[in-house]
Design a protein around this motif. Structure first.
Motif, PDB file in Angstrom:
ATOM      1  N   HIS A   1      79.343 -46.546   3.253  1.00 23.57           N
ATOM      2  CA  HIS A   1      78.737 -47.269   4.571  1.00 23.57           C
ATOM      3  C   HIS A   1      80.402 -47.689   4.713  1.00 23.57           C
ATOM      4  O   HIS A   1      80.676 -48.198   5.742  1.00 23.57           O
ATOM      5  CB  HIS A   1      77.939 -48.007   4.730  1.00 23.57           C
ATOM      6  N   CYS A   2      81.249 -47.485   3.591  1.00 20.56           N
ATOM      7  CA  CYS A   2      82.706 -48.087   3.837  1.00 20.56           C
ATOM      8  C   CYS A   2      83.112 -47.249   4.170  1.00 20.56           C
ATOM      9  O   CYS A   2      84.654 -47.435   4.510  1.00 20.56           O
ATOM     10  CB  CYS A   2      83.522 -48.797   2.924  1.00 20.56           C
ATOM     11  N   PHE A   3      83.176 -46.141   4.118  1.00 21.99           N
ATOM     12  CA  PHE A   3      83.962 -45.012   4.561  1.00 21.99           C
ATOM     13  C   PHE A   3      83.713 -44.505   5.609  1.00 21.99           C
ATOM     14  O   PHE A   3      82.862 -44.030   6.664  1.00 21.99           O
ATOM     15  CB  PHE A   3      83.540 -43.345   3.813  1.00 21.99           C
ATOM     16  N   ILE A   4      85.012 -44.875   6.927  1.00 21.55           N
ATOM     17  CA  ILE A   4      84.443 -44.918   8.241  1.00 21.55           C
ATOM     18  C   ILE A   4      86.089 -44.193   8.769  1.00 21.55           C
ATOM     19  O   ILE A   4      86.942 -44.082   8.244  1.00 21.55           O
ATOM     20  CB  ILE A   4      84.380 -46.262   8.812  1.00 21.55           C
ATOM     21  N   CYS A   5      85.855 -43.625   9.637  1.00 15.99           N
ATOM     22  CA  CYS A   5      86.565 -42.846  10.684  1.00 15.99           C
ATOM     23  C   CYS A   5      87.896 -44.210  11.144  1.00 15.99           C
ATOM     24  O   CYS A   5      87.450 -45.255  11.324  1.00 15.99           O
ATOM     25  CB  CYS A   5      86.443 -42.264  11.912  1.00 15.99           C
ATOM     26  N   SER A   6      89.060 -43.514  10.990  1.00 12.23           N
ATOM     27  CA  SER A   6      90.217 -44.869  11.296  1.00 12.23           C
ATOM     28  C   SER A   6      89.914 -44.973  12.799  1.00 12.23           C
ATOM     29  O   SER A   6      90.739 -46.109  13.482  1.00 12.23           O
ATOM     30  CB  SER A   6      91.398 -44.037  10.412  1.00 12.23           C
TER      31      SER A   6
ATOM     32  N   GLU B   1      77.244 -51.614 -27.627  1.00 15.48           N
ATOM     33  CA  GLU B   1      77.259 -52.526 -27.300  1.00 15.48           C
ATOM     34  C   GLU B   1      76.477 -52.866 -26.552  1.00 15.48           C
ATOM     35  O   GLU B   1      76.419 -51.815 -25.139  1.00 15.48           O
ATOM     36  CB  GLU B   1      78.015 -53.092 -27.140  1.00 15.48           C
ATOM     37  N   LEU B   2      75.725 -53.674 -26.062  1.00 12.98           N
ATOM     38  CA  LEU B   2      74.585 -54.079 -25.132  1.00 12.98           C
ATOM     39  C   LEU B   2      75.488 -54.887 -24.716  1.00 12.98           C
ATOM     40  O   LEU B   2      75.736 -55.776 -24.016  1.00 12.98           O
ATOM     41  CB  LEU B   2      73.075 -55.218 -25.983  1.00 12.98           C
ATOM     42  N   LEU B   3      75.136 -54.027 -22.240  1.00 12.72           N
ATOM     43  CA  LEU B   3      75.469 -54.567 -22.050  1.00 12.72           C
ATOM     44  C   LEU B   3      75.023 -54.608 -20.308  1.00 12.72           C
ATOM     45  O   LEU B   3      73.840 -54.365 -20.322  1.00 12.72           O
ATOM     46  CB  LEU B   3      77.324 -53.650 -21.446  1.00 12.72           C
ATOM     47  N   CYS B   4      74.898 -56.387 -19.875  1.00 15.18           N
ATOM     48  CA  CYS B   4      73.738 -56.354 -18.574  1.00 15.18           C
ATOM     49  C   CYS B   4      74.988 -55.914 -17.378  1.00 15.18           C
ATOM     50  O   CYS B   4      75.619 -54.830 -17.852  1.00 15.18           O
ATOM     51  CB  CYS B   4      74.413 -58.032 -18.249  1.00 15.18           C
ATOM     52  N   ASN B   5      73.561 -55.189 -16.785  1.00 15.65           N
ATOM     53  CA  ASN B   5      74.317 -54.351 -15.652  1.00 15.65           C
ATOM     54  C   ASN B   5      75.195 -55.090 -14.390  1.00 15.65           C
ATOM     55  O   ASN B   5      76.329 -54.267 -14.416  1.00 15.65           O
ATOM     56  CB  ASN B   5      73.320 -54.058 -14.606  1.00 15.65           C
ATOM     57  N   ASP B   6      75.375 -55.897 -14.440  1.00 17.62           N
ATOM     58  CA  ASP B   6      76.862 -56.370 -13.720  1.00 17.62           C
ATOM     59  C   ASP B   6      77.884 -56.390 -14.924  1.00 17.62           C
ATOM     60  O   ASP B   6      79.088 -55.855 -14.152  1.00 17.62           O
ATOM     61  CB  ASP B   6      76.277 -57.946 -13.654  1.00 17.62           C
ATOM     62  N   CYS B   7      78.120 -56.698 -16.622  1.00 13.75           N
ATOM     63  CA  CYS B   7      79.112 -56.249 -16.442  1.00 13.75           C
ATOM     64  C   CYS B   7      79.863 -55.106 -17.174  1.00 13.75           C
ATOM     65  O   CYS B   7      80.238 -54.537 -17.469  1.00 13.75           O
ATOM     66  CB  CYS B   7      79.161 -57.259 -18.396  1.00 13.75           C
ATOM     67  N   TYR B   8      78.657 -54.259 -17.142  1.00 11.87           N
ATOM     68  CA  TYR B   8      78.667 -52.810 -17.178  1.00 11.87           C
ATOM     69  C   TYR B   8      79.460 -52.307 -16.576  1.00 11.87           C
ATOM     70  O   TYR B   8      80.097 -51.184 -16.015  1.00 11.87           O
ATOM     71  CB  TYR B   8      77.612 -52.014 -17.460  1.00 11.87           C
ATOM     72  N   CYS B   9      79.162 -52.319 -14.694  1.00 13.32           N
ATOM     73  CA  CYS B   9      79.573 -51.955 -13.835  1.00 13.32           C
ATOM     74  C   CYS B   9      80.650 -52.500 -13.392  1.00 13.32           C
ATOM     75  O   CYS B   9      82.180 -51.586 -12.972  1.00 13.32           O
ATOM     76  CB  CYS B   9      78.811 -52.359 -12.468  1.00 13.32           C
ATOM     77  N   ASN B  10      81.104 -53.534 -14.242  1.00 14.55           N
ATOM     78  CA  ASN B  10      82.318 -54.646 -13.912  1.00 14.55           C
ATOM     79  C   ASN B  10      83.659 -53.515 -14.591  1.00 14.55           C
ATOM     80  O   ASN B  10      84.768 -53.446 -14.540  1.00 14.55           O
ATOM     81  CB  ASN B  10      82.954 -55.217 -14.052  1.00 14.55           C
TER      82      ASN B  10
ATOM     83  N   LYS C   1      85.461 -48.620  -8.326  1.00 11.69           N
ATOM     84  CA  LYS C   1      84.815 -49.841  -6.834  1.00 11.69           C
ATOM     85  C   LYS C   1      85.893 -48.974  -5.796  1.00 11.69           C
ATOM     86  O   LYS C   1      86.778 -48.560  -6.440  1.00 11.69           O
ATOM     87  CB  LYS C   1      86.094 -50.810  -7.498  1.00 11.69           C
ATOM     88  N   CYS C   2      84.922 -49.659  -4.851  1.00 11.23           N
ATOM     89  CA  CYS C   2      85.349 -48.811  -3.536  1.00 11.23           C
ATOM     90  C   CYS C   2      86.803 -49.368  -2.951  1.00 11.23           C
ATOM     91  O   CYS C   2      87.105 -50.374  -3.484  1.00 11.23           O
ATOM     92  CB  CYS C   2      84.418 -49.680  -2.480  1.00 11.23           C
ATOM     93  N   ILE C   3      87.397 -48.570  -2.766  1.00  9.96           N
ATOM     94  CA  ILE C   3      88.734 -48.467  -2.687  1.00  9.96           C
ATOM     95  C   ILE C   3      88.949 -49.315  -1.024  1.00  9.96           C
ATOM     96  O   ILE C   3      89.931 -49.478  -0.624  1.00  9.96           O
ATOM     97  CB  ILE C   3      89.370 -46.656  -1.853  1.00  9.96           C
ATOM     98  N   ALA C   4      87.761 -49.530  -0.485  1.00  6.03           N
ATOM     99  CA  ALA C   4      87.479 -50.052   0.657  1.00  6.03           C
ATOM    100  C   ALA C   4      87.611 -51.749   1.068  1.00  6.03           C
ATOM    101  O   ALA C   4      87.924 -52.346   2.023  1.00  6.03           O
ATOM    102  CB  ALA C   4      86.836 -49.526   2.123  1.00  6.03           C
ATOM    103  N   CYS C   5      86.467 -51.636  -0.100  1.00  4.03           N
ATOM    104  CA  CYS C   5      85.683 -53.292   0.433  1.00  4.03           C
ATOM    105  C   CYS C   5      86.157 -53.900  -0.941  1.00  4.03           C
ATOM    106  O   CYS C   5      86.242 -55.209  -1.496  1.00  4.03           O
ATOM    107  CB  CYS C   5      84.877 -53.352   0.398  1.00  4.03           C
ATOM    108  N   GLU C   6      86.602 -53.131  -2.024  1.00  5.30           N
ATOM    109  CA  GLU C   6      87.506 -53.119  -3.543  1.00  5.30           C
ATOM    110  C   GLU C   6      85.822 -53.765  -4.289  1.00  5.30           C
ATOM    111  O   GLU C   6      86.341 -54.535  -5.293  1.00  5.30           O
ATOM    112  CB  GLU C   6      88.359 -54.469  -3.488  1.00  5.30           C
ATOM    113  N   LYS C   7      84.791 -54.172  -4.378  1.00  4.12           N
ATOM    114  CA  LYS C   7      83.891 -54.416  -4.527  1.00  4.12           C
ATOM    115  C   LYS C   7      82.977 -52.837  -5.702  1.00  4.12           C
ATOM    116  O   LYS C   7      82.848 -52.324  -5.129  1.00  4.12           O
ATOM    117  CB  LYS C   7      82.176 -54.642  -3.558  1.00  4.12           C
ATOM    118  N   THR C   8      82.242 -52.637  -6.819  1.00  7.40           N
ATOM    119  CA  THR C   8      81.768 -52.763  -7.360  1.00  7.40           C
ATOM    120  C   THR C   8      81.047 -51.487  -6.658  1.00  7.40           C
ATOM    121  O   THR C   8      79.812 -51.691  -6.299  1.00  7.40           O
ATOM    122  CB  THR C   8      81.021 -52.974  -8.873  1.00  7.40           C
ATOM    123  N   VAL C   9      81.022 -50.043  -7.382  1.00  3.50           N
ATOM    124  CA  VAL C   9      79.953 -48.647  -6.517  1.00  3.50           C
ATOM    125  C   VAL C   9      78.786 -48.500  -7.390  1.00  3.50           C
ATOM    126  O   VAL C   9      78.812 -48.068  -8.812  1.00  3.50           O
ATOM    127  CB  VAL C   9      80.783 -47.778  -6.561  1.00  3.50           C
TER     128      VAL C   9
END
Length: 291
Positions: free
Chosen positions: A137-142, A98-107, A112-120
């Motif tokens: 940049h989302c993995f920060i010291c508490s 199946e051919l997938l655009c980058n956005d659909c493939y990543c989704n 997904k980033c556990i901090a910001c919930e956006k696709t890595v």
């Protein structure tokens, strides 16, 4: 990935010239020149045009043709299998045919980033730990809220700390120097000490792994404790520490090592026997009777 483009070259013939297939004159008509001769447009489409892998129809000479891995497509048929977006001029991925655009493939397939919930996004810098993923940049010291990056960190339940913050917040502190203990150390009276800080109060000799005792809650090596606080043997004048299973005997305000409690005249051991005190001396009964 990128799709390639293909298509025939067309021309216009003004001299007497026939289609190699149908033999009709090509005078004043468009034609396509092949290795074995010229073809009119209908004959070319019928004999040489590729079939679109998506709609299964012929890709005519006047259509923009795209191809990928020996498959051919109309431009309008070369689309993302999920969102139907055109992939003609877009990067794409083939997943399970199946051919997938980058956005659909990543989704669908990227974490997904556990901090910001956006696709890595593939190729971006990330950190993975315990089955979870973060943008770098989302993995920060508490505690200090600074990115940890490639530095060492310490997990604590659902929090993550850089080493300096964890030591400052949680690590025990040495009773003597008040600095944090990161490894090793000793415990005395339920208090933590660096090994190099746990020393004799008298001579400052390290006591870790050594026999010691205490006076007024202060630790002392055996030698210093004996010299400063232990009772002195009335016979040999050396300290009576009681360490190493040593026994001693007391009489009135005097004390003796077990092996020093002997008759002052005949040197017979008086341990467990009757004895007679004679001023500063102690005598066995026989020696006392001979006086």
């Amino acid at each position: 990935m990128q799709a390639g483009e293909g298509g025939p070259q067309t021309g216009t013939m003004t001299e007497c010239f026939d289609c190699d297939n149908c033999k009709e004159s090509l005078y004043g008509r468009k034609y396509i020149q092949m290795d074995n001769g010229p073809y009119c447009i209908p004959c070319y489409d019928a004999h040489f045009a590729n079939t679109c892998d998506e709609c299964k129809e012929l890709i005519g000479h006047d259509c923009r043709e795209l191809y990928y891995e020996d498959r051919h497509y109309h431009e309008h048929c070369f689309r993302c299998f999920r969102c139907d977006r055109s992939l003609a001029d877009e990067p794409f991925t083939c997943q399970d045919e199946e051919l997938l655009c980058n956005d659909c493939y990543c989704n669908e397939f990227s974490s997904k980033c556990i901090a910001c919930e956006k696709t890595v996004m593939p190729g971006s810098r990330k950190l993975e730990y315990n089955g979870q993923t973060w943008h770098e940049h989302c993995f920060i010291c508490s505690s200090c809220q600074q990115p940890i990056g490639s530095r060492s960190f310490i997990p604590d339940k659902k929090d993550y700390y850089c080493v300096p913050c964890y030591e400052s917040k949680f690590a025990p502190r040495c009773t003597r120097c008040k600095k944090t203990l990161t490894k090793g150390g000793v415990t005395y009276r339920d208090e933590p000490w660096h090994k190099e800080c746990f020393v004799c109060t008298g001579c400052m000799t390290p006591l870790a792994g050594q026999q010691f005792t205490s006076q007024d809650d202060n630790p002392y090596c055996i030698k210093c404790f004996g010299n400063l606080y232990a009772k002195k043997c009335s016979a040999c004048t050396k300290p009576i520490t009681g360490f190493g299973g040593g026994k001693y005997i007391s009489f009135e305000d005097r004390h003796w090592h077990h092996n020093c409690f002997n008759c002052a005249r005949c040197d017979t051991s008086l341990v467990g026997k009757g004895f007679i005190p004679d001023n500063d001396e102690i005598l066995c009964r026989d020696c006392s009777n001979n006086l």
